[in-house]
Design an enzyme around this catalytic site. Sequence first.
Site, mmCIF file in Angstrom:
data_model
loop_
_atom_site.group_PDB
_atom_site.id
_atom_site.type_symbol
_atom_site.label_atom_id
_atom_site.label_comp_id
_atom_site.label_asym_id
_atom_site.label_seq_id
_atom_site.Cartn_x
_atom_site.Cartn_y
_atom_site.Cartn_z
ATOM 1 N N ARG A 85 0.763 -0.562 0.225
ATOM 2 C CA ARG A 85 0.200 0.067 0.008
ATOM 3 C C ARG A 85 0.798 1.343 -0.506
ATOM 4 N NH1 ARG A 85 -4.101 -0.330 4.995
ATOM 5 N NH2 ARG A 85 -5.137 -1.433 4.088
ATOM 6 N N ARG A 154 -1.679 7.094 9.213
ATOM 7 C CA ARG A 154 -1.523 6.322 7.740
ATOM 8 C C ARG A 154 -1.903 7.445 7.314
ATOM 9 N NH1 ARG A 154 -3.777 0.993 7.999
ATOM 10 N NH2 ARG A 154 -2.975 0.424 10.558
ATOM 11 N N LYS A 217 -3.327 1.927 14.838
ATOM 12 C CA LYS A 217 -3.055 2.903 13.918
ATOM 13 C C LYS A 217 -4.072 3.908 13.817
ATOM 14 C CE LYS A 217 -5.746 -0.368 11.493
ATOM 15 N NZ LYS A 217 -6.353 -1.289 10.229
ATOM 16 N N LYS A 219 -5.304 7.948 11.713
ATOM 17 C CA LYS A 219 -5.403 7.886 11.008
ATOM 18 C C LYS A 219 -5.890 9.482 11.488
ATOM 19 C CE LYS A 219 -7.277 3.489 8.591
ATOM 20 N NZ LYS A 219 -7.548 2.710 8.718
ATOM 21 N N CYS A 484 -16.170 -8.198 6.705
ATOM 22 C CA CYS A 484 -16.284 -8.988 7.652
ATOM 23 C C CYS A 484 -16.596 -7.660 8.651
ATOM 24 C CB CYS A 484 -14.373 -9.404 8.267
ATOM 25 S SG CYS A 484 -13.802 -7.603 8.107
ATOM 26 N N CYS A 488 -13.705 -1.348 6.512
ATOM 27 C CA CYS A 488 -12.529 -1.200 6.029
ATOM 28 C C CYS A 488 -13.445 0.202 4.846
ATOM 29 C CB CYS A 488 -12.233 -2.213 4.837
ATOM 30 S SG CYS A 488 -10.828 -3.052 5.973
HETATM 31 FE FE1 SRM Z 1 -8.709 -1.793 6.415
HETATM 32 C C1 SRM Z 1 -7.002 -3.941 8.305
HETATM 33 C C2 SRM Z 1 -8.378 -3.469 3.375
HETATM 34 C C3 SRM Z 1 -9.922 0.728 4.838
HETATM 35 C C4 SRM Z 1 -10.188 -1.008 9.208
HETATM 36 N N1 SRM Z 1 -7.937 -3.524 5.719
HETATM 37 C C5 SRM Z 1 -6.749 -4.533 6.985
HETATM 38 C C6 SRM Z 1 -6.157 -5.706 6.525
HETATM 39 C C7 SRM Z 1 -5.331 -5.045 5.778
HETATM 40 C C8 SRM Z 1 -6.870 -7.384 6.406
HETATM 41 C C9 SRM Z 1 -5.597 -7.387 7.345
HETATM 42 O O1 SRM Z 1 -5.395 -6.881 8.577
HETATM 43 O O2 SRM Z 1 -4.799 -8.512 7.269
HETATM 44 C C10 SRM Z 1 -7.477 -5.313 4.483
HETATM 45 C C11 SRM Z 1 -6.525 -5.561 3.083
HETATM 46 C C12 SRM Z 1 -7.385 -6.757 2.313
HETATM 47 C C13 SRM Z 1 -6.432 -6.443 0.852
HETATM 48 O O3 SRM Z 1 -6.461 -7.826 0.555
HETATM 49 O O4 SRM Z 1 -6.257 -5.613 0.632
HETATM 50 C C14 SRM Z 1 -7.763 -4.460 4.622
HETATM 51 N N2 SRM Z 1 -8.983 -1.162 4.680
HETATM 52 C C15 SRM Z 1 -9.111 -1.955 3.515
HETATM 53 C C16 SRM Z 1 -8.559 -1.146 1.968
HETATM 54 C C17 SRM Z 1 -8.087 -1.697 1.057
HETATM 55 C C18 SRM Z 1 -9.897 -1.678 2.276
HETATM 56 C C19 SRM Z 1 -11.015 -0.786 0.317
HETATM 57 O O5 SRM Z 1 -11.418 -1.663 -0.266
HETATM 58 O O6 SRM Z 1 -10.086 0.028 -0.166
HETATM 59 C C20 SRM Z 1 -8.499 0.474 2.559
HETATM 60 C C21 SRM Z 1 -7.957 0.367 2.688
HETATM 61 C C22 SRM Z 1 -7.404 1.893 3.342
HETATM 62 C C23 SRM Z 1 -5.997 2.616 3.608
HETATM 63 O O7 SRM Z 1 -5.697 3.135 1.610
HETATM 64 O O8 SRM Z 1 -4.587 2.783 4.231
HETATM 65 C C24 SRM Z 1 -9.107 0.086 4.190
HETATM 66 N N3 SRM Z 1 -9.751 -0.196 6.917
HETATM 67 C C25 SRM Z 1 -10.056 1.394 6.296
HETATM 68 C C26 SRM Z 1 -10.986 2.126 7.151
HETATM 69 C C27 SRM Z 1 -11.933 3.043 5.954
HETATM 70 C C28 SRM Z 1 -10.675 4.083 6.747
HETATM 71 O O9 SRM Z 1 -9.565 3.913 7.030
HETATM 72 O O10 SRM Z 1 -11.161 5.460 5.945
HETATM 73 C C29 SRM Z 1 -11.176 1.505 7.774
HETATM 74 C C30 SRM Z 1 -11.502 2.013 8.742
HETATM 75 C C31 SRM Z 1 -11.563 3.272 9.598
HETATM 76 C C32 SRM Z 1 -11.000 2.458 10.949
HETATM 77 O O11 SRM Z 1 -10.216 2.818 11.106
HETATM 78 O O12 SRM Z 1 -11.490 2.564 12.020
HETATM 79 C C33 SRM Z 1 -10.681 -0.217 8.324
HETATM 80 N N4 SRM Z 1 -8.926 -2.262 8.350
HETATM 81 C C34 SRM Z 1 -9.734 -1.874 9.145
HETATM 82 C C35 SRM Z 1 -9.550 -2.466 10.852
HETATM 83 C C36 SRM Z 1 -10.304 -1.992 12.007
HETATM 84 C C37 SRM Z 1 -9.470 -1.542 12.924
HETATM 85 C C38 SRM Z 1 -10.433 -1.397 13.834
HETATM 86 O O13 SRM Z 1 -10.592 -0.634 14.914
HETATM 87 O O14 SRM Z 1 -10.990 -2.931 14.762
HETATM 88 C C39 SRM Z 1 -8.700 -3.772 10.385
HETATM 89 C C40 SRM Z 1 -8.435 -4.982 10.835
HETATM 90 C C41 SRM Z 1 -7.281 -4.298 12.134
HETATM 91 O O15 SRM Z 1 -7.005 -3.328 12.161
HETATM 92 O O16 SRM Z 1 -6.877 -5.130 12.960
HETATM 93 C C42 SRM Z 1 -7.594 -3.402 9.203
HETATM 94 FE FE1 SF4 Z 2 -12.592 -6.910 6.501
HETATM 95 FE FE2 SF4 Z 2 -11.452 -4.931 5.577
HETATM 96 FE FE3 SF4 Z 2 -10.552 -7.341 4.254
HETATM 97 FE FE4 SF4 Z 2 -13.117 -5.667 4.024
HETATM 98 S S1 SF4 Z 2 -10.962 -5.871 3.529
HETATM 99 S S2 SF4 Z 2 -12.799 -7.605 4.533
HETATM 100 S S3 SF4 Z 2 -13.326 -5.139 6.309
HETATM 101 S S4 SF4 Z 2 -10.196 -6.875 6.669
#
Ligand code: SRM
Ligand code: SF4
Length: 574
Positions: A85, A154, A217, A219, A484, A488
């Site tokens: 990323r 981030r 993390k 943001k 899930c 995200c």
């Molecule tokens: Fe996310 C974890 C994808 C935006 C909350 N997110 C992940 C992971 C890395 C899975 C992992 O930990 O193994 C996913 C990778 C999937 C893949 O195969 O690419 C993933 N998140 C994404 C993306 C690519 C979704 C998308 O379809 O665009 C977004 C990338 C953003 C970026 O460029 O940085 C993405 N994730 C978000 C957002 C939205 C936002 O930030 O505006 C959130 C919710 C906002 C927040 O942070 O509260 C988000 N991602 C999470 C979480 C839950 C965090 C929490 O507080 O519980 C996880 C899991 C974790 O951190 O343990 C996670």
């Molecule tokens: Fe869950 Fe984020 Fe993976 Fe989607 S990309 S399945 S919301 S961790």
Amino acid sequence: MSNGPERSDVTRPLEELHPNERLKYDSNYLRGTIEESLADPITGALAESDTQLTKFHGFYQQDERDLRGERRKQKLEPAYQMMIRLRLPGGVCTPQQWLQLDELAHTHADGGLRLTTRQTFQFHGILKHNLKGAMQGINNALLDTLAACGDDNRTTMATVNPTNAGIYPEVQRHAKAVSDHLVPRTAAYREIWLDGERVDGDGDPEPLYGPTYLPRKFKIGFAVPPTNDIDVYSQDIGFIAIVEGGELQGFNVAIGGGMGRTDNEPATFPRLADVIGFCRPEQMIAVAEAILTTQRDYGDREDRKHARMKYTVDDYGPDWFRGEVERRMGESLEQARAFHFEHNGDQYGWYQDDDGRWYYTLFIENGRIRDWDDDYPLMTALREIARINDGDFRLTPNQNLIIANISGEAAEKVDELLAQYGIMDPSKVSALRLNSMACVAFPTCGMAMAESERYLPSLLTKLEGIMSEAGLGDDPIIVRMTGCNNGCARPYLAEIGFSGRAPGKYNLYLGGGFRGERLNKPYLYNIGEERILEELTPMIHHYATDRNQGEPFGDFVIRAGYIGETRAGREFYD
Ligand code: SRM
Ligand code: SF4
């Protein structure tokens, strides 16, 4: 509300904290054994401990989940691959950088690019032996991946909506400045990926973060009203631009937003940020630093499910938090100023700004860019557009793309290329689809429990049918899906939200605000498509007949009594 915490987790013995704290501490500022892991030819994987550290460098170890069963049968290790990323403050790159990333996608990754919900690029399917080349290619494009993931600040988001063109350059500059200010300072990144000289031992490698970085993390996002495209209330820090007479006066400061929650664990919940005051532009970095260091020192380092800043703010109260921030800054925040949001979506198609420059917002379904087939060579079309070499490419917070700030002549060429390659004209796409988002989920995301990006398009086709039967063909309803509970695609802000529970099963959430101003609420748990359609069909018809003028679907379902209103994160499950 408490009077404030008595202890700071950062001073407690590591043994009492989550094992990741020890891991970070022992990593020698994010070095760990990453170089040894890369050199190990026996496996396509990294050492387990390194997989935590590489997040700070901007990549995740994953495996191709569609192949898991077959590989197991063949007694092979999972098909390990990496997702990289980029850190792309404000989501903007030049056409030249676009071409370089396009090429890297073909030479080092799976041939596609993914635009994320935080305005950056992801590469998927990178094999371990291609990692270093990919990281160097990104560096050659004058881009980086440092802190794109990990327990740090981030990628910083910023409104890219072309209707904010006048104020855009200034807000972009602030987004980049704060991102650069809060980026980790460790030399590990240069050493490992760019063959830099080893410099450990010199001075304090992380004056801001210290050896254990943040509890979790972090943001930051900048919104420019009336556009809330970045969903400012979902950020740890939201800066809301206050513009008067065309001039940026400063920012309202919102703290403590976040989406993540865990099914069956009501102590976890999504939360919207609280506006705690106003700062002038020249104070912004000091404000961000004071908030980040408060979270660094008081965030929960024992329980990672309670470690995001939203819980620190919720537990101790926004007033205590504001006081601590002001103490660290040595000055007070001013009173928050009035502002108003109208929507959190993108504005599609052509737009011309006051200086005569052109902008075209393309709909990229769920952010996935590739040559889908001969009829839809999206990646090729964008490559040809980049070759025009005018203006810039802006990634939107809704996974779309703006060909921005181009001349009239270039705009004509863009139009010709879009037509030549048959790229989807947003005016022919339903408002429902244009306002939808789905996260990546299968096959790359290790957390996915159900399909998201590969499923939502077909569910939307069915919902489009219901909408048009109800006479709502042109009406926007914000629909978001994730595979899930992590959130995200910010599904807890959607008017209709889904989060995956198991293959084919989703929780359904209703009642989010159209302007990103209100959380939704769980309506039904663990249901399949048949039930989803059974529930939504009468509701949509009811909306068509009984809504008030201009009333968004999210407001209607609350007024009509389908669901209660969520006024605070803690009430999410009530
Ligand atoms: Fe996310 C974890 C994808 C935006 C909350 N997110 C992940 C992971 C890395 C899975 C992992 O930990 O193994 C996913 C990778 C999937 C893949 O195969 O690419 C993933 N998140 C994404 C993306 C690519 C979704 C998308 O379809 O665009 C977004 C990338 C953003 C970026 O460029 O940085 C993405 N994730 C978000 C957002 C939205 C936002 O930030 O505006 C959130 C919710 C906002 C927040 O942070 O509260 C988000 N991602 C999470 C979480 C839950 C965090 C929490 O507080 O519980 C996880 C899991 C974790 O951190 O343990 C996670
Ligand atoms: Fe869950 Fe984020 Fe993976 Fe989607 S990309 S399945 S919301 S961790």
